[in-house]
Scaffold this active site. Structure first.
Site, PDB file in Angstrom:
ATOM      1  N   ARG A   1       0.866  -1.180   0.000  1.00 59.42           N
ATOM      2  CA  ARG A   1       0.000   0.000   0.000  1.00 59.42           C
ATOM      3  C   ARG A   1       0.906   1.234   0.000  1.00 59.42           C
ATOM      4  NH1 ARG A   1      -4.177  -0.585   4.788  1.00 59.42           N
ATOM      5  NH2 ARG A   1      -4.950   1.411   3.968  1.00 59.42           N
ATOM      6  N   HIS A   2       0.345   2.361  -0.345  1.00 58.90           N
ATOM      7  CA  HIS A   2       1.071   3.632  -0.198  1.00 58.90           C
ATOM      8  C   HIS A   2       1.453   3.794   1.273  1.00 58.90           C
ATOM      9  CE1 HIS A   2      -2.631   4.986   1.674  1.00 58.90           C
ATOM     10  NE2 HIS A   2      -3.268   4.396   0.664  1.00 58.90           N
TER      11      HIS A   2
ATOM     12  N   ASN B   1      -5.486   8.865   6.136  1.00 60.25           N
ATOM     13  CA  ASN B   1      -5.437   7.693   7.023  1.00 60.25           C
ATOM     14  C   ASN B   1      -5.382   8.158   8.469  1.00 60.25           C
ATOM     15  OD1 ASN B   1      -3.188   5.818   4.835  1.00 60.25           O
ATOM     16  ND2 ASN B   1      -5.424   5.690   4.997  1.00 60.25           N
TER      17      ASN B   1
ATOM     18  N   ARG C   1      -0.847   9.744  -3.255  1.00 56.57           N
ATOM     19  CA  ARG C   1      -0.183   8.992  -2.182  1.00 56.57           C
ATOM     20  C   ARG C   1       0.618   7.785  -2.689  1.00 56.57           C
ATOM     21  NH1 ARG C   1      -5.721   8.673  -1.983  1.00 56.57           N
ATOM     22  NH2 ARG C   1      -6.804   6.731  -1.472  1.00 56.57           N
TER      23      ARG C   1
ATOM     24  N   GLU D   1      -7.981   3.827  -6.028  1.00 59.18           N
ATOM     25  CA  GLU D   1      -8.738   3.194  -4.942  1.00 59.18           C
ATOM     26  C   GLU D   1     -10.233   3.117  -5.266  1.00 59.18           C
ATOM     27  OE1 GLU D   1      -9.022   1.109  -2.939  1.00 59.18           O
ATOM     28  OE2 GLU D   1      -8.638   1.696  -0.874  1.00 59.18           O
TER      29      GLU D   1
ATOM     30  N   HIS E   1      -3.636   0.520  -3.250  1.00 61.21           N
ATOM     31  CA  HIS E   1      -4.589   0.894  -2.196  1.00 61.21           C
ATOM     32  C   HIS E   1      -5.203  -0.374  -1.611  1.00 61.21           C
ATOM     33  CE1 HIS E   1      -4.480   5.075  -3.718  1.00 61.21           C
ATOM     34  NE2 HIS E   1      -4.311   4.480  -4.886  1.00 61.21           N
TER      35      HIS E   1
END
Ligand code: SIN
Length: 524
Positions: free
Chosen positions: A300-301, A307, A351, A371, A436
């Protein structure tokens, strides 16, 4: 293109060098890669205007909804395998089944060898008669055994046809079907059924290393034909069995049949009379497969500002801890991959692009990797969503795969838009995807063949690299977590439902548990 007889075009596609980093990768003939992949540049940084709602709207009921599975009931295809033993027929059957099931078609493999073993086992249990299935049993000059093998193949085909009538979409007849006469029988039987398409899929292999590896798989993975035998004796017998088949083998050239012939998985594909949407899709998928060793990395980023704020969606930048992850990632990847070539794929969102920025590899962006679109809920926290859309929140928890956000997407929508990514992943060698949560869940479920209901709950934590190594049956997996704290964005499945498995086995299965499936020689 060459023509064989009237109206029987045979298209042959041969693997040719195409990309600087991946010398053996064939060109993307029909567009899975190519223009859909954008070279990473500055313009991608400003790719998406943040749709973030500044404050949650007042409580609204029942806007998002569950979306039903597409109706595939008209799709009825028999894929009849053709090939000598140890030529990868079961590998191709299994891959095709996993791909089509991921796309929600109902697919089953009907394996004649499995039916033979199951029947022999039942006979031994009931009558105390032990059938011997050594190489002589597979000899064409053994009339009794040939008749027995033919009737097993016919029985398996009957079970397959019945299963299609009961609602199945694609039945794979996993047998050698190695003579013209056997194929003619299959064709004649299918001609009696309305609306069923028959495609032969031949797997040829003349690479001694691949054949030897397939033989070893048979000898070493507990094949019941060789139970209680030493590996040497098993190998000798299996090689003799192959010789028996070779004596009568006829490659598929019948000009009136629909067929695909794959040579050395990924090297050359010939096809004839492949028409229609699903048949073409099957052909396209099989054309893109290869068996060269490689790794697929998922990450994932790094942790994003959203987040940290508990918001979903949006296009925010990385948090300071996310930036730390981006800086630490290159060392982890280069330690792991060494000198081997690697390509990095990101989404078009900031991201992922920021996370990839220090990686010293070719980078490409995919819109398809963006995403899951949360529609009106984009940029809201789960608490805000629950308050604003209480019914929808409950609906989503009840059936997360099928739930589609208003103005947004469901997991099913994401699977559909990821199909070209899967196709391209199958074609490529070492790839790192910086993606994502929802996207990586869908891709992970494909590689580990995980069920749809479990897919939205697969754990893909932040600051963790998942390394997959594709094997003949499934993938091996390693996870590397960097010691950089991040928020936990995983929302567990509601308690009433059992937690998802995380990893499937890479073992080939020779027996199935279900009584009905046992009778049918079905490979689960
Ligand atoms: C097998 O019994 O193992 C294969 C049968 C066949 O020739 O298709």
């Amino acid at each position: 293109m060459q023509a064989t007889g009237d109206l029987a075009p045979v298209v042959t596609i041969t693997s040719t060098p195409s990309m600087p980093n991946s010398p053996n990768i064939p060109p993307a003939m029909f567009g899975a890669g190519g223009p859909m992949l954008k070279r990473f540049d500055e313009s991608t940084l400003a790719s998406r205007i943040n749709s973030g709602a500044s404050s949650p709207p007042p409580s609204v009921k029942g806007i998002g909804k569950k979306v039903a599975k597409p109706d595939y009931s008209e799709q009825k295809i028999v894929v009849a395998m053709v090939g000598l033993p140890a030529r990868g027929k079961s590998y191709l059957s299994n891959k095709l089944m996993i791909y089509l099931r991921w796309l929600e078609y109902d697919v089953k493999v009907f394996n004649v060898g499995q039916l033979r073993r199951t029947k022999a086992r039942q006979k031994a249990q009931k009558l105390g008669v032990k059938e011997v299935h050594m190489a002589d049993f597979f000899s064409h000059s053994n009339a009794q055994a040939t008749q027995s093998r033919d009737s097993l193949a016919e029985e398996s085909l009957e079970t397959l046809i019945q299963w299609l009538k009961e609602g199945g979409n694609v039945g794979i007849h996993d047998a050698t079907n190695s003579t013209r006469s056997r194929r003619a029988k299959i064709e004649a039987r299918l001609a009696k059924e309305k609306g069923m398409i028959l495609i032969f899929l031949e797997s040829l292999c003349d690479d001694p290393a691949t054949i030897a590896a397939n033989v070893e798989l048979k000898v070493s993975q507990g094949d019941p034909d060789y139970k209680d035998m030493s590996p040497d004796a098993a190998r000798t017998d299996f090689l003799r069995r192959i010789k028996e088949y070779e004596k009568v083998y006829e490659t598929i050239t019948e000009p009136h049949l629909s067929y695909l012939r794959i040579t050395n998985v990924g090297e050359e594909v010939s096809m004839s009379r492949i028409n229609g949407y699903l048949s073409s899709r099957i052909a396209f998928y099989l054309m893109n497969l290869h068996i060269r060793p490689r790794n697929i990395f998922f990450s994932r980023h790094g942790e994003s500002k959203y987040n940290v704020e508990g918001k979903i969606g949006g296009d925010s930048l990385l948090s300071p801890r996310g930036m730390q992850y981006a800086k630490a990632l290159p060392a982890l990847i280069t330690d792991n991959i060494g000198e081997k070539p690697l390509t990095v794929w990101t989404s078009t969102l900031k991201r992922t692009i920021q996370t990839a920025q220090y990686l010293p590899y070719t980078k490409l962006t995919w819109k398809s990797l963006d995403e899951l679109d949360a529609g009106v809920c984009d940029a809201m926290t789960y608490e805000e969503i629950e308050q604003a859309y209480p019914d929808d929140y409950a609906n989503r928890d009840e059936d997360k795969f099928n739930y589609r956000y208003r103005g947004g997407e469901s997991y099913r929508d994401v699977v559909v838009r990821l199909e070209p990514v899967i196709m391209e992943l199958e074609r490529q060698e070492n790839i790192l995807i910086i993606g994502h949560q929802a996207i990586l869940r869908c891709l992970y479920a494909y590689f580990h063949h995980l069920p749809q209901a479990d897919l939205p709950y697969i754990k893909i934590p932040l600051h963790t690299v998942i390394k997959l190594t594709p094997k003949a049956y499934g993938c091996d997996e390693e996870r590397y977590t960097l010691p950089i704290n991040a928020v936990d964005t995983h929302r567990p499945k509601p308690k009433t439902v059992k937690p998802p498995g995380t990893q499937s086995s890479t073992q080939r299965r020779y027996f199935v548990e279900d009584e009905e499936d046992m009778k049918a020689g079905v490979v689960a």
